[in-house]
Design a protein around this motif. Structure first.
Motif, PDB file in Angstrom:
ATOM      1  N   PRO A  42       0.700  -1.248   0.088  1.00 44.31           N
ATOM      2  CA  PRO A  42      -0.013  -0.071  -0.020  1.00 44.31           C
ATOM      3  C   PRO A  42       0.874   1.414   0.106  1.00 44.31           C
ATOM      4  O   PRO A  42       0.349   2.312  -0.463  1.00 44.31           O
ATOM      5  CB  PRO A  42      -0.655  -0.060   1.244  1.00 44.31           C
ATOM      6  CG  PRO A  42      -0.796  -1.536   1.629  1.00 44.31           C
ATOM      7  CD  PRO A  42       0.392  -2.078   1.019  1.00 44.31           C
ATOM      8  N   LYS A  46       0.829   4.039  -2.745  1.00 42.04           N
ATOM      9  CA  LYS A  46       0.630   5.568  -2.302  1.00 42.04           C
ATOM     10  C   LYS A  46       1.595   6.372  -2.910  1.00 42.04           C
ATOM     11  O   LYS A  46       1.313   7.548  -3.238  1.00 42.04           O
ATOM     12  CB  LYS A  46       0.373   5.569  -0.868  1.00 42.04           C
ATOM     13  CG  LYS A  46      -0.120   6.937  -0.330  1.00 42.04           C
ATOM     14  CD  LYS A  46      -0.395   6.858   1.041  1.00 42.04           C
ATOM     15  CE  LYS A  46      -0.519   8.412   1.490  1.00 42.04           C
ATOM     16  NZ  LYS A  46      -1.019   8.374   3.029  1.00 42.04           N
ATOM     17  N   ARG A  49       1.118   6.776  -6.767  1.00 44.87           N
ATOM     18  CA  ARG A  49       0.184   7.634  -7.344  1.00 44.87           C
ATOM     19  C   ARG A  49       0.584   8.857  -7.824  1.00 44.87           C
ATOM     20  O   ARG A  49      -0.054   9.469  -8.746  1.00 44.87           O
ATOM     21  CB  ARG A  49      -1.084   7.759  -6.283  1.00 44.87           C
ATOM     22  CG  ARG A  49      -2.496   8.251  -6.646  1.00 44.87           C
ATOM     23  CD  ARG A  49      -3.466   7.957  -5.704  1.00 44.87           C
ATOM     24  NE  ARG A  49      -3.445   6.503  -5.530  1.00 44.87           N
ATOM     25  CZ  ARG A  49      -4.042   6.019  -4.082  1.00 44.87           C
ATOM     26  NH1 ARG A  49      -3.649   6.836  -3.226  1.00 44.87           N
ATOM     27  NH2 ARG A  49      -4.100   4.766  -4.214  1.00 44.87           N
TER      28      ARG A  49
END
Length: 186
Positions: A42, A46, A49
């Motif tokens: 994750p 993140k 992105r």
């Protein structure tokens, strides 16, 4: 002669603790690995992105929401190479808003921006999903039509022209009729 003394004992007496610690260590490594993956994946997503968003911004014209000239060139190059290998046709339609300087001078640049955005929407609505529409310049658009011959490209160009010119474009200064010039190459 030499003497040899041999002592026998169960393996567990000597290696039992070592094997238990080895097994515990292995479980600990697996648990830490799983924990690291559940935290790391994750986190990487993140962190990636913003990079993906920057790439999208680099490829997208902010006014029209269409691909920009650079992105169009990159995609067109790949499409042309693929079409050449497969022996398939490819067509390009170039579109220019007529008298756009006069529109900006008469109605202002805000209305000019509204017209560019509206024309982009109308052109986009008149194309198929696999067609690539881009804002090529200030008042210019380009359309890549994969697997389309020159005759079909002319038909599509006529449809694009009608999509833009059939109705006035609503701007903050009222409705404005816009015409376009269209060129086709295949």
């Amino acid at each position: 002669t030499g003497w040899r003394v041999v002592v026998t004992a169960p393996e567990a007496d000597f290696l039992g603790d070592l094997k238990a610690k080895q097994r515990t260590g292995l479980y600990l490594v697996v648990a830490v690995g799983i924990l690291a993956l559940t935290v790391t994946i994750p986190l990487v997503v993140k962190l990636m992105r913003p990079i993906d968003e920057l790439q999208d911004r680099a490829d997208t014209d902010p006014l029209s929401g269409l691909r920009n000239r650079r992105a169009f060139h990159n995609e067109a190059s790949a499409q042309f190479a693929s079409a050449r290998r497969a022996g398939k046709p490819v067509a390009v339609v170039m579109i220019d808003l007529d008298h756009f300087k006069r529109i900006n001078d008469t109605y202002g640049h805000l209305s000019g921006d509204e017209i560019v955005a509206a024309v982009a929407g109308r052109l986009s609505g008149a194309l198929n999903q696999e067609d690539l529409l881009a804002r090529f310049g200030g008042d210019e658009f380009a359309v890549l039509l994969p697997k389309v011959d020159v005759t079909t490209a002319r038909t599509i160009a006529s449809r694009l022209k009608r999509a833009v010119t059939d109705a006035p474009i609503k701007t903050s200064h009222g409705p404005v009729y816009v015409t376009i010039s269209v060129g086709v190459a295949a």
